[in-house]
Scaffold this motif. Structure first.
Motif, PDB file in Angstrom:
ATOM      1  N   ASN A   1       0.637  -1.226   0.126  1.00 24.97           N
ATOM      2  CA  ASN A   1       0.158  -0.025   0.212  1.00 24.97           C
ATOM      3  C   ASN A   1       0.854   1.050   0.014  1.00 24.97           C
ATOM      4  O   ASN A   1       0.593   2.094  -1.110  1.00 24.97           O
ATOM      5  N   ALA A   2       1.869   1.341   0.881  1.00 26.50           N
ATOM      6  CA  ALA A   2       2.452   2.708   0.946  1.00 26.50           C
ATOM      7  C   ALA A   2       3.586   2.232  -0.884  1.00 26.50           C
ATOM      8  O   ALA A   2       3.566   3.837  -1.296  1.00 26.50           O
ATOM      9  N   ILE A   3       3.754   1.864  -1.318  1.00 24.62           N
ATOM     10  CA  ILE A   3       4.276   2.259  -2.781  1.00 24.62           C
ATOM     11  C   ILE A   3       3.932   2.313  -4.094  1.00 24.62           C
ATOM     12  O   ILE A   3       3.952   3.118  -4.529  1.00 24.62           O
ATOM     13  N   VAL A   4       2.080   2.122  -4.064  1.00 25.88           N
ATOM     14  CA  VAL A   4       1.542   2.626  -4.348  1.00 25.88           C
ATOM     15  C   VAL A   4       0.712   3.608  -3.865  1.00 25.88           C
ATOM     16  O   VAL A   4       0.358   4.691  -5.747  1.00 25.88           O
ATOM     17  N   MET A   5       1.013   4.476  -2.465  1.00 20.12           N
ATOM     18  CA  MET A   5       0.802   5.168  -2.565  1.00 20.12           C
ATOM     19  C   MET A   5       1.692   6.529  -3.123  1.00 20.12           C
ATOM     20  O   MET A   5       1.809   7.588  -3.498  1.00 20.12           O
ATOM     21  N   ALA A   6       3.102   5.662  -2.752  1.00 27.54           N
ATOM     22  CA  ALA A   6       3.740   6.243  -3.469  1.00 27.54           C
ATOM     23  C   ALA A   6       3.842   6.884  -5.434  1.00 27.54           C
ATOM     24  O   ALA A   6       4.434   7.676  -5.566  1.00 27.54           O
ATOM     25  N   GLU A   7       3.209   6.040  -5.722  1.00 24.65           N
ATOM     26  CA  GLU A   7       3.321   5.890  -6.617  1.00 24.65           C
ATOM     27  C   GLU A   7       2.716   7.210  -8.135  1.00 24.65           C
ATOM     28  O   GLU A   7       2.991   7.527  -8.582  1.00 24.65           O
ATOM     29  N   HIS A   8       1.735   7.276  -6.839  1.00 21.51           N
ATOM     30  CA  HIS A   8       0.441   8.217  -6.731  1.00 21.51           C
ATOM     31  C   HIS A   8       1.237   9.901  -7.003  1.00 21.51           C
ATOM     32  O   HIS A   8       0.639  10.604  -7.232  1.00 21.51           O
ATOM     33  N   LEU A   9       2.178   9.856  -5.945  1.00 23.20           N
ATOM     34  CA  LEU A   9       2.626  10.815  -5.159  1.00 23.20           C
ATOM     35  C   LEU A   9       3.942  11.053  -6.320  1.00 23.20           C
ATOM     36  O   LEU A   9       4.195  12.551  -6.175  1.00 23.20           O
ATOM     37  N   LYS A  10       4.396  10.385  -6.852  1.00 24.58           N
ATOM     38  CA  LYS A  10       5.861  10.887  -7.952  1.00 24.58           C
ATOM     39  C   LYS A  10       4.983  12.619  -8.987  1.00 24.58           C
ATOM     40  O   LYS A  10       4.356  12.500  -9.357  1.00 24.58           O
ATOM     41  N   ARG A  11       6.384  12.558  -8.507  1.00 29.87           N
ATOM     42  CA  ARG A  11       6.389  14.106  -9.131  1.00 29.87           C
ATOM     43  C   ARG A  11       5.522  14.009 -10.880  1.00 29.87           C
ATOM     44  O   ARG A  11       5.507  15.432 -10.940  1.00 29.87           O
ATOM     45  N   GLU A  12       6.495  13.381 -11.411  1.00 37.26           N
ATOM     46  CA  GLU A  12       6.116  13.365 -12.561  1.00 37.26           C
ATOM     47  C   GLU A  12       4.662  13.641 -13.279  1.00 37.26           C
ATOM     48  O   GLU A  12       3.900  14.269 -14.140  1.00 37.26           O
ATOM     49  N   ARG A  13       4.290  12.537 -12.461  1.00 43.75           N
ATOM     50  CA  ARG A  13       2.510  12.481 -12.455  1.00 43.75           C
ATOM     51  C   ARG A  13       1.940  13.932 -11.982  1.00 43.75           C
ATOM     52  O   ARG A  13       0.763  13.761 -12.261  1.00 43.75           O
ATOM     53  N   VAL A  14       2.131  13.880 -10.943  1.00 43.32           N
ATOM     54  CA  VAL A  14       1.595  15.109 -10.196  1.00 43.32           C
ATOM     55  C   VAL A  14       1.454  16.728 -11.168  1.00 43.32           C
ATOM     56  O   VAL A  14       0.534  17.166 -11.358  1.00 43.32           O
ATOM     57  N   GLU A  15       2.737  15.879 -11.291  1.00 44.63           N
ATOM     58  CA  GLU A  15       3.215  18.076 -12.265  1.00 44.63           C
ATOM     59  C   GLU A  15       2.338  17.691 -13.487  1.00 44.63           C
ATOM     60  O   GLU A  15       1.633  18.426 -14.150  1.00 44.63           O
ATOM     61  N   ALA A  16       1.852  16.576 -14.359  1.00 44.74           N
ATOM     62  CA  ALA A  16       1.645  16.725 -15.658  1.00 44.74           C
ATOM     63  C   ALA A  16       0.005  17.014 -15.411  1.00 44.74           C
ATOM     64  O   ALA A  16      -0.719  18.042 -16.364  1.00 44.74           O
ATOM     65  N   ARG A  17      -0.536  16.527 -14.235  1.00 43.60           N
ATOM     66  CA  ARG A  17      -2.020  16.956 -14.095  1.00 43.60           C
ATOM     67  C   ARG A  17      -2.445  18.389 -13.907  1.00 43.60           C
ATOM     68  O   ARG A  17      -3.294  19.211 -14.136  1.00 43.60           O
ATOM     69  N   TYR A  18      -1.547  18.890 -12.883  1.00 41.62           N
ATOM     70  CA  TYR A  18      -1.667  20.473 -12.752  1.00 41.62           C
ATOM     71  C   TYR A  18      -1.359  20.733 -14.381  1.00 41.62           C
ATOM     72  O   TYR A  18      -1.673  22.084 -14.278  1.00 41.62           O
ATOM     73  N   LYS A  19       0.231  20.605 -14.692  1.00 42.10           N
ATOM     74  CA  LYS A  19      -0.202  21.439 -16.041  1.00 42.10           C
ATOM     75  C   LYS A  19      -1.348  20.942 -17.193  1.00 42.10           C
ATOM     76  O   LYS A  19      -1.621  22.281 -17.411  1.00 42.10           O
ATOM     77  N   LYS A  20      -1.866  20.095 -16.697  1.00 45.47           N
ATOM     78  CA  LYS A  20      -3.072  20.293 -17.658  1.00 45.47           C
ATOM     79  C   LYS A  20      -4.062  21.570 -17.153  1.00 45.47           C
ATOM     80  O   LYS A  20      -4.661  21.892 -18.390  1.00 45.47           O
ATOM     81  N   MET A  21      -3.885  20.694 -16.111  1.00 42.12           N
ATOM     82  CA  MET A  21      -5.036  22.216 -15.122  1.00 42.12           C
ATOM     83  C   MET A  21      -5.071  23.418 -15.752  1.00 42.12           C
ATOM     84  O   MET A  21      -5.675  24.245 -16.586  1.00 42.12           O
ATOM     85  N   LEU A  22      -3.829  24.109 -15.931  1.00 42.46           N
ATOM     86  CA  LEU A  22      -3.049  25.536 -16.248  1.00 42.46           C
ATOM     87  C   LEU A  22      -3.580  25.714 -17.315  1.00 42.46           C
ATOM     88  O   LEU A  22      -3.473  26.561 -17.521  1.00 42.46           O
ATOM     89  N   GLU A  23      -3.065  24.273 -18.503  1.00 37.61           N
ATOM     90  CA  GLU A  23      -2.905  25.032 -20.060  1.00 37.61           C
ATOM     91  C   GLU A  23      -4.218  24.909 -20.295  1.00 37.61           C
ATOM     92  O   GLU A  23      -4.929  25.779 -21.267  1.00 37.61           O
ATOM     93  N   VAL A  24      -5.401  24.502 -20.238  1.00 40.00           N
ATOM     94  CA  VAL A  24      -7.395  24.583 -20.029  1.00 40.00           C
ATOM     95  C   VAL A  24      -7.143  26.461 -19.717  1.00 40.00           C
ATOM     96  O   VAL A  24      -7.885  26.481 -20.367  1.00 40.00           O
ATOM     97  N   GLU A  25      -6.650  26.514 -19.076  1.00 43.07           N
ATOM     98  CA  GLU A  25      -7.052  27.922 -18.478  1.00 43.07           C
ATOM     99  C   GLU A  25      -7.087  28.963 -19.761  1.00 43.07           C
ATOM    100  O   GLU A  25      -6.011  29.032 -20.294  1.00 43.07           O
TER     101      GLU A  25
END
Lengths: 204, 204
Positions: free
Chosen positions: B180-204
């Motif tokens: 469970n810790a490994i999967v949690m960490a996987e979701h917090l990897k910078r590449e993942r999170v960054e991609a999500r935020y970038k997409k959000m700011l592009e939409v703007e």
């Protein structure tokens, strides 16, 4: 056959709550992290203990350490030096303990250069995901407010670059849970575990 | 703005307890993983439900799916095919859910080739670290016993190669906590999170 510890670097924009998260992590009874005590040239305040709150040094001593490359990172704030002594960090890691640094973004940049194998965690303000919700729902905020927030989000996003993980500080307990999971996962990486077993079999 | 799920692949030497760990993970009330139901050509046993225990197929149907590259991995055991249908996996990941596969080492190899971005976790027997202790303490075991164990350890070590993480199955609860810790960490990897935020700011 001691496995080397992990250097954990927690950083993020000022005001995000790094200190609070660090205190919460260290208030846990079974914390396995060693806190890296900073070095400073400012005078000790009432009750501060040398080697516990800070390592107190003179300006000359501090500059001699800079000269000899004995600081993992350092900076000058309002006329005083602050920095992380490298020897303590290396020795503690070599003894198999995880070292925890809570530092400013500028300092984290210096550490990444000198210690790229560290585990770099960016503490992000919840404003980013709040902004995400706002951009989707809309209507409640003026365009100006949204624009200011988008600019702030862009700045924060551009800081994330050199980090391995991003943890949102929505609640301090959640942030700590995520940080602990990241460190646990780091210890389970195949390269680490494999190296340990390989060493064991070589000895044979 | 759905973030893609993670494909979690749990594998390891036969007899290590993969099934037990998987059952324990899925017995948790708040499990966030989707279990990937396998496909087989063997006949349903009493009480087995199509689409829940297995997707039951004829040999012809199964071979047609192999032909059309519709299996993430497959193998033949005692005259029957067993495999993982790829469409279900892709659709579930696209819906933002984490898919959990518990498969044999040979199958995991096939998945790594087709789906290198998966999260590959090797479940290791506690014999490895027990061996480590024994090699250090000694005296209690004959050289022959030690030699046999070292050979087994070498074989297990050579299997680890394509995995991202190694989890020792000392206690099933500990193993689950680590996964469970490994999967949690996987979701917090910078590449993942960054991609999500970038997409959000592009939409703007």
């Amino acid at each position: 056959m001691i496995e080397k510890g992990v250097l954990i670097v927690l950083s993020g924009p000022s005001g995000v709550g790094k200190g609070t998260v660090r205190k919460e992590l260290f208030s846990a009874e079974n914390t396995a992290y060693e806190y890296s005590v900073s070095m400073t040239t400012r005078l000790p305040r009432e009750g501060e203990v040398d080697g516990k709150d800070y390592f107190f040094k003179t300006r000359e001593e501090f500059e001699a350490l800079i000269e000899r490359d004995k600081l993992l990172e350092y900076a000058e704030y309002v006329g005083n030096y602050y920095g992380t002594p490298v020897d303590y960090v290396r020795e503690t890691l070599d003894n198999g303990k995880d070292v925890f640094l809570e530092i400013e973004v500028e300092g984290a940049k210096q550490v990444r250069e000198k210690f790229p194998e560290g585990l770099f965690i960016f503490l992000a303000p919840p404003s980013l995901s709040e902004l995400e919700t706002r951009l989707v729902t809309r209507g409640t905020e003026s365009d100006d407010v949204i624009r200011t927030r988008v600019e702030a989000a862009r700045r924060e996003l551009s800081m994330m670059n050199l980090y391995d993980y991003v943890v949102e500080n929505d609640h301090v307990e959640h942030a700590c849970e995520r940080i602990n999971a990241i460190v646990m996962a780091e210890h389970l990486k195949r390269e680490r575990v494999e190296a340990r077993y390989k060493k064991m079999l070589e000895v044979e």
